[in-house]
Design a protein around this motif. Structure first.
Motif, PDB file in Angstrom:
ATOM      1  N   UNK A 261       0.829  -1.207   0.000  1.00  0.00           N
ATOM      2  CA  UNK A 261       0.000   0.000   0.000  1.00  0.00           C
ATOM      3  C   UNK A 261       0.866   1.260   0.000  1.00  0.00           C
ATOM      4  N   UNK A 262       2.056   1.146   0.575  1.00  0.00           N
ATOM      5  CA  UNK A 262       2.977   2.288   0.594  1.00  0.00           C
ATOM      6  C   UNK A 262       3.422   2.638  -0.821  1.00  0.00           C
ATOM      7  N   UNK A 263       3.788   1.626  -1.606  1.00  0.00           N
ATOM      8  CA  UNK A 263       4.384   1.920  -2.909  1.00  0.00           C
ATOM      9  C   UNK A 263       3.384   1.911  -4.056  1.00  0.00           C
ATOM     10  N   UNK A 264       2.223   1.290  -3.860  1.00  0.00           N
ATOM     11  CA  UNK A 264       1.295   1.063  -4.974  1.00  0.00           C
ATOM     12  C   UNK A 264       0.934   2.314  -5.769  1.00  0.00           C
ATOM     13  N   UNK A 265       0.617   3.464  -5.132  1.00  0.00           N
ATOM     14  CA  UNK A 265       0.182   4.618  -5.932  1.00  0.00           C
ATOM     15  C   UNK A 265       1.315   5.346  -6.651  1.00  0.00           C
ATOM     16  N   UNK A 266       2.562   4.966  -6.408  1.00  0.00           N
ATOM     17  CA  UNK A 266       3.684   5.770  -6.861  1.00  0.00           C
ATOM     18  C   UNK A 266       4.335   5.203  -8.120  1.00  0.00           C
ATOM     19  N   UNK A 267       4.746   6.080  -9.001  1.00  0.00           N
ATOM     20  CA  UNK A 267       5.525   5.710 -10.179  1.00  0.00           C
ATOM     21  C   UNK A 267       6.999   5.629  -9.783  1.00  0.00           C
ATOM     22  N   UNK A 268       7.610   4.499 -10.063  1.00  0.00           N
ATOM     23  CA  UNK A 268       9.010   4.316  -9.696  1.00  0.00           C
ATOM     24  C   UNK A 268       9.912   4.999 -10.714  1.00  0.00           C
ATOM     25  N   UNK A 269      10.899   5.734 -10.207  1.00  0.00           N
ATOM     26  CA  UNK A 269      11.818   6.487 -11.045  1.00  0.00           C
ATOM     27  C   UNK A 269      13.236   5.947 -10.909  1.00  0.00           C
ATOM     28  N   UNK A 270      13.964   5.969 -12.018  1.00  0.00           N
ATOM     29  CA  UNK A 270      15.411   5.733 -11.985  1.00  0.00           C
ATOM     30  C   UNK A 270      16.105   7.054 -11.699  1.00  0.00           C
ATOM     31  N   UNK A 271      16.965   7.087 -10.684  1.00  0.00           N
ATOM     32  CA  UNK A 271      17.748   8.282 -10.389  1.00  0.00           C
ATOM     33  C   UNK A 271      19.182   7.884 -10.046  1.00  0.00           C
TER      34      UNK A 271
END
Length: 315
Positions: free
Chosen positions: A117-127
């Protein structure tokens, strides 16, 4: 030094490593329309198995990243031992699922939230971020994550939320380093609310396009790239909004050497060594050290956070 045109992790990864991995997955029938199915691969280190679907992120350095081997075998993670190679040896059986994070303090939506639930709404980015350790060594790491501020906003911090306090799991059975009083366990870190909300501050779930290995802080860790590495708290189980500056683990252990802010400042020496120059992990022993950059090279983005603050006293 930094560019908005981020190189994706799949282009940063060694071509040999990347192609061999893709070939294995293709032949095993595990390449899917949505990417690559997560699975355990022989020879991989702990949790760094599943490939992550990511998008290019902003603020990346244009410096070449360190190798997967450098990043996953040379670690500071005292919960698994004080030697640099202890974490990758001692964290192999660390269990990171199920995992939950407790949200508390000055916010509208406290509670226990599952990792998914913590990560589900977020788009993962490469940085690709420079990573500077207080011992005068550095790495360049292609992290995968999402802005911490985007996560914190979901919980509705109120006007009394001046600082954010983070806590690592305490589990001496799984974390042998916690069986010794090297630090006051569990590990605790903190940021001002302004630092936490800054778009450079990253909640990390992966590295090199793969899920985060245990020795690198699985399943959830913090990266504030303009600060020394000890601010990057790992295996986070609690986030608290507070109106008081929290005491942090290294500050409590040795306040003369480790302050709350921990900003990279080459003009302020550590009491036992100079911070003016640094050596990149993987460089030859005879290679010349390079100058340490103010705020680790991110001064243009973050200097305004400390306007009027004496950075020699507030180290």
């Amino acid at each position: 030094m930094k560019t908005q045109n981020k190189i994706p992790s799949w282009e940063i990864t060694s071509e040999t490593v990347y192609m061999n991995r893709r070939k294995f997955l293709r032949e095993a029938g595990l390449v899917t329309a949505g990417g690559v199915a997560a699975m355990a691969l022989p020879g991989q280190l702990m949790a760094g198995d599943g490939e992550l679907k990511t998008v290019p992120g902003p603020f990346s350095t244009d410096e070449a990243p360190n190798s997967w081997e450098d990043i996953t075998t040379y670690n500071n993670f005292y919960e698994f031992g004080t030697g640099k190679d202890d974490p990758h040896k001692n964290a192999r059986d660390f269990v990171t699922r199920p995992w939950s994070v407790r949200i508390s303090g000055e916010c509208d939506k406290p509670g226990d939230y599952d990792f998914e639930d913590i990560i589900a709404p977020h788009t993962l980015e490469d940085r690709v971020y420079r990573h500077r350790c207080v011992e005068a060594w550095s790495m360049v790491v292609p992290w995968v994550g999402f802005p911490l501020g985007d996560l914190l906003k979901r919980f509705g911090p109120n006007s009394d939320a001046k600082f954010v306090r983070f806590k690592t799991l305490k589990d001496p059975e799984q974390m042998p380093g916690q069986r010794r009083p090297v630090l006051q366990w569990p590990y605790v870190e903190g940021l001002t609310i302004a630092e936490a909300m800054h778009p450079l501050t990253l909640m990390v779930v992966g590295v090199y396009g793969k899920t985060l290995p245990n020795q690198n802080g699985a399943p959830l860790r913090l990266i504030t790239p303009w600060k020394y590495g000890f601010k990057g708290i790992k295996s986070i189980v609690e986030i608290e909004f507070t109106n008081r500056q929290p005491g942090t683990s290294w500050e409590i252990a040795n306040p003369r050497e480790y302050g709350f802010y921990a900003n990279v400042n080459p003009e302020v020496d550590h009491p036992r060594w100079s911070q003016a120059r640094e050596r990149r992990i993987g460089a030859g022993i005879f290679d010349e050290k390079q100058p340490t950059l103010m705020f680790n090279g991110y001064a243009e983005e973050v200097a305004e956070l400390y306007a009027g603050l004496d950075l020699r006293k507030n180290y």
